[in-house]
Design a protein around this motif. Structure first.
Motif, PDB file in Angstrom:
ATOM      1  N   PHE A  39       0.837  -1.212   0.000  1.00  0.00           N
ATOM      2  CA  PHE A  39       0.000   0.000   0.000  1.00  0.00           C
ATOM      3  C   PHE A  39       0.868   1.257   0.000  1.00  0.00           C
ATOM      4  N   VAL A  40       1.944   1.245   0.795  1.00  0.00           N
ATOM      5  CA  VAL A  40       2.835   2.401   0.875  1.00  0.00           C
ATOM      6  C   VAL A  40       3.496   2.660  -0.473  1.00  0.00           C
ATOM      7  N   ILE A  41       3.932   1.591  -1.135  1.00  0.00           N
ATOM      8  CA  ILE A  41       4.582   1.746  -2.434  1.00  0.00           C
ATOM      9  C   ILE A  41       3.605   2.322  -3.453  1.00  0.00           C
ATOM     10  N   ARG A  42       2.362   1.804  -3.444  1.00  0.00           N
ATOM     11  CA  ARG A  42       1.360   2.301  -4.398  1.00  0.00           C
ATOM     12  C   ARG A  42       0.994   3.756  -4.139  1.00  0.00           C
ATOM     13  N   SER A  43       0.896   4.113  -2.854  1.00  0.00           N
ATOM     14  CA  SER A  43       0.452   5.469  -2.512  1.00  0.00           C
ATOM     15  C   SER A  43       1.558   6.499  -2.643  1.00  0.00           C
ATOM     16  N   GLY A  44       2.814   6.037  -2.642  1.00  0.00           N
ATOM     17  CA  GLY A  44       3.930   6.978  -2.746  1.00  0.00           C
ATOM     18  C   GLY A  44       4.257   7.691  -1.450  1.00  0.00           C
ATOM     19  N   LEU A  45       3.610   7.273  -0.340  1.00  0.00           N
ATOM     20  CA  LEU A  45       3.900   7.880   0.967  1.00  0.00           C
ATOM     21  C   LEU A  45       5.168   7.256   1.546  1.00  0.00           C
ATOM     22  N   THR A  46       6.177   8.032   1.747  1.00  0.00           N
ATOM     23  CA  THR A  46       7.402   7.474   2.334  1.00  0.00           C
ATOM     24  C   THR A  46       8.257   8.589   2.923  1.00  0.00           C
ATOM     25  N   ASP A  47       8.963   8.260   3.963  1.00  0.00           N
ATOM     26  CA  ASP A  47      10.005   9.120   4.527  1.00  0.00           C
ATOM     27  C   ASP A  47      11.013   8.205   5.216  1.00  0.00           C
ATOM     28  N   PRO A  48      12.181   8.706   5.598  1.00  0.00           N
ATOM     29  CA  PRO A  48      13.214   7.835   6.169  1.00  0.00           C
ATOM     30  C   PRO A  48      12.764   7.073   7.411  1.00  0.00           C
ATOM     31  N   VAL A  49      11.965   7.706   8.268  1.00  0.00           N
ATOM     32  CA  VAL A  49      11.514   7.042   9.493  1.00  0.00           C
ATOM     33  C   VAL A  49      10.597   5.871   9.162  1.00  0.00           C
ATOM     34  N   LEU A  50       9.724   6.051   8.186  1.00  0.00           N
ATOM     35  CA  LEU A  50       8.826   4.968   7.780  1.00  0.00           C
ATOM     36  C   LEU A  50       9.613   3.812   7.167  1.00  0.00           C
ATOM     37  N   VAL A  51      10.594   4.134   6.339  1.00  0.00           N
ATOM     38  CA  VAL A  51      11.435   3.086   5.749  1.00  0.00           C
ATOM     39  C   VAL A  51      12.181   2.332   6.836  1.00  0.00           C
ATOM     40  N   ALA A  52      12.722   3.073   7.819  1.00  0.00           N
ATOM     41  CA  ALA A  52      13.427   2.428   8.935  1.00  0.00           C
ATOM     42  C   ALA A  52      12.484   1.520   9.725  1.00  0.00           C
ATOM     43  N   SER A  53      11.217   1.932   9.844  1.00  0.00           N
ATOM     44  CA  SER A  53      10.237   1.104  10.550  1.00  0.00           C
ATOM     45  C   SER A  53       9.990  -0.202   9.805  1.00  0.00           C
ATOM     46  N   PHE A  54       9.893  -0.133   8.488  1.00  0.00           N
ATOM     47  CA  PHE A  54       9.728  -1.353   7.698  1.00  0.00           C
ATOM     48  C   PHE A  54      10.972  -2.241   7.781  1.00  0.00           C
ATOM     49  N   LEU A  55      12.130  -1.610   7.774  1.00  0.00           N
ATOM     50  CA  LEU A  55      13.364  -2.377   7.894  1.00  0.00           C
ATOM     51  C   LEU A  55      13.396  -3.132   9.224  1.00  0.00           C
ATOM     52  N   ASP A  56      13.007  -2.446  10.289  1.00  0.00           N
ATOM     53  CA  ASP A  56      12.940  -3.078  11.611  1.00  0.00           C
ATOM     54  C   ASP A  56      11.875  -4.171  11.635  1.00  0.00           C
ATOM     55  N   PHE A  57      10.745  -3.919  10.977  1.00  0.00           N
ATOM     56  CA  PHE A  57       9.664  -4.902  10.920  1.00  0.00           C
ATOM     57  C   PHE A  57      10.120  -6.201  10.264  1.00  0.00           C
ATOM     58  N   TYR A  58      10.773  -6.095   9.113  1.00  0.00           N
ATOM     59  CA  TYR A  58      11.227  -7.300   8.413  1.00  0.00           C
ATOM     60  C   TYR A  58      12.288  -8.042   9.225  1.00  0.00           C
ATOM     61  N   ALA A  59      13.161  -7.296   9.910  1.00  0.00           N
ATOM     62  CA  ALA A  59      14.193  -7.940  10.730  1.00  0.00           C
ATOM     63  C   ALA A  59      13.560  -8.736  11.866  1.00  0.00           C
ATOM     64  N   LYS A  60      12.567  -8.152  12.538  1.00  0.00           N
ATOM     65  CA  LYS A  60      11.924  -8.839  13.658  1.00  0.00           C
ATOM     66  C   LYS A  60      11.088 -10.026  13.207  1.00  0.00           C
ATOM     67  N   CYS A  61      10.656 -10.015  11.950  1.00  0.00           N
ATOM     68  CA  CYS A  61       9.905 -11.153  11.413  1.00  0.00           C
ATOM     69  C   CYS A  61      10.822 -12.189  10.783  1.00  0.00           C
ATOM     70  N   GLY A  62      12.138 -11.995  10.897  1.00  0.00           N
ATOM     71  CA  GLY A  62      13.091 -12.963  10.375  1.00  0.00           C
ATOM     72  C   GLY A  62      13.395 -12.834   8.901  1.00  0.00           C
ATOM     73  N   GLU A  63      12.927 -11.765   8.264  1.00  0.00           N
ATOM     74  CA  GLU A  63      13.158 -11.561   6.833  1.00  0.00           C
ATOM     75  C   GLU A  63      14.318 -10.592   6.625  1.00  0.00           C
ATOM     76  N   MET A  64      15.522 -11.049   6.948  1.00  0.00           N
ATOM     77  CA  MET A  64      16.688 -10.172   6.861  1.00  0.00           C
ATOM     78  C   MET A  64      17.033  -9.802   5.419  1.00  0.00           C
ATOM     79  N   GLU A  65      16.696 -10.658   4.466  1.00  0.00           N
ATOM     80  CA  GLU A  65      16.955 -10.322   3.066  1.00  0.00           C
ATOM     81  C   GLU A  65      16.144  -9.099   2.646  1.00  0.00           C
TER      82      GLU A  65
END
Length: 355
Positions: A39-65
């Motif tokens: 949804f974020v990619i489609r909407s074009g809404l993004t900033d560094p903090v949001l990207v960092a949140s997704f990065l942290d989200f994937y790490a905590k879910c075990g998706e380091m790639e």
């Protein structure tokens, strides 16, 4: 709430999405988080903090790639991206990769903050890299006047824990004394440092100093104190601390506190009192606490109580071969229970477990 926003056609902001990603990360909701990312990619809404949140989200879910892919794509947009990648690696125990990442930070002329330095110190601590950790400490000292590190108390506390874990309790205490505004985390960390070095008296003295300076203890503080008493054999002091925690400070004991008390009482030969602590607990006992009681029963040759503790352990962890071996040794040590020893060993053979 987010679905209601969508239904009522209220446009979310980056802050809204960041809060939602944090909720998904906490509860490891991988599928929902991936949908939100789309949804974020489609909407074009993004900033560094949001990207960092997704990065942290994937790490905590075990998706380091996925985390690494996001990092390489957005690493030039802000320091929070680098910090999120660093803590994701720490979360998965990739401490050597954290060190390499910090080298890339230095080469990229990125502004180094306290959060990054804390991650580096923690990684050196986990790697046992004493000399490199000292070099990092020197870097922090040299740059402390030029850079205003935020949350520096957390960074300084990490340095205290680093020296304690690497065996230098004197340097740990010196660094602790240099912290200008010590919070409860700093005090508890120094008490824990004394605990792991077997300096129970020093831990108790530091606790008295903490109270004198008006800092209120929490459950972690008392857990460190009880551990210090356990390592140092301070039975009377441990009883007083446990009573003080409940009556004076109103802190509800958790499983870790009870386990420490059982260990302290069991080591000192007060096995009946240790068993009473377990029976009076307001939480369900686990394998660690029964294991502490069983080990003490072996030390003091209490076959009856050992049998009771062993049965509880077998119910909780039937595949743990260590408990079977300890129970067998207790029976063998009594001298007249060889049939029981044979029965235990036979049951281990049936379950195909090996010592």
């Amino acid at each position: 709430m987010f679905e209601r926003m969508r239904r009522e056609e209220v446009c979310p902001t980056c802050q809204t999405l960041t809060a939602l990603v944090a909720a998904f990360a906490k509860h490891r909701c991988l599928e929902q988080g991936e949908k939100l990312h789309c949804f974020v990619i489609r909407s074009g809404l993004t900033d560094p903090v949001l990207v960092a949140s997704f990065l942290d989200f994937y790490a905590k879910c075990g998706e380091m790639e996925s985390s690494a892919k996001l990092f390489e794509e957005f690493k030039g947009t802000g320091s929070c991206i680098w910090s999120a990648m660093m803590w994701g690696l720490i979360h998965h125990g990739h401490f050597l990769q954290v060190v390499h990442l910090f080298g890339r930070m230095l080469n990229s002329q990125l502004a180094i903050n306290a959060d990054m330095l804390q991650g580096l110190v923690i990684s050196y601590m986990e790697l046992g890299a004493s000399r490199l950790g000292k070099s990092a400490h020197g870097y922090i000292i040299r740059n402390s006047h030029a850079a205003q590190y935020e949350n520096s108390c957390y960074l300084e506390t990490s340095i205290v824990k680093f020296y304690a874990r690497c065996g230098n309790i004197h340097l740990a205490r010196r660094c602790f004394n240099n912290i200008q505004q010590r919070d409860i985390v700093a005090w508890s960390s120094m008490i824990e440092a004394y605990a792991i070095h077997g300096n129970g008296k020093e831990a108790l003295a530091l606790f008295d100093q903490m109270l004198a300076e008006g800092v209120m203890p929490n459950g972690v503080t008392f857990l460190s104190l009880l551990s210090a008493c356990s390592y140092s054999g301070l039975v009377t002091e441990a009883r007083a601390l446990f009573d003080c925690m409940v009556r004076k400070f109103g802190i509800t004991p958790e499983l870790g506190h009870y386990t420490c008390m059982v260990d302290i009482l069991g080591r000192s030969g007060n096995l009946d009192e240790a068993a009473q602590v377990i029976s009076a607990m307001n939480v369900k006992p686990d394998g660690r606490i029964w294991g502490a009681l069983l080990a003490s029963c072996k030390t003091h040759s209490n076959v009856e109580l050992a049998s009771f503790a062993a049965r509880k352990l077998m119910e909780l962890e039937p595949d743990n071969v260590g408990y079977h071996v300890v129970y067998s040794n207790v029976q063998a040590g009594s001298g007249d229970r060889w049939p029981e020893v044979e029965h235990i060993r036979r049951s281990m053979a049936v379950m195909d477990v090996q010592k």
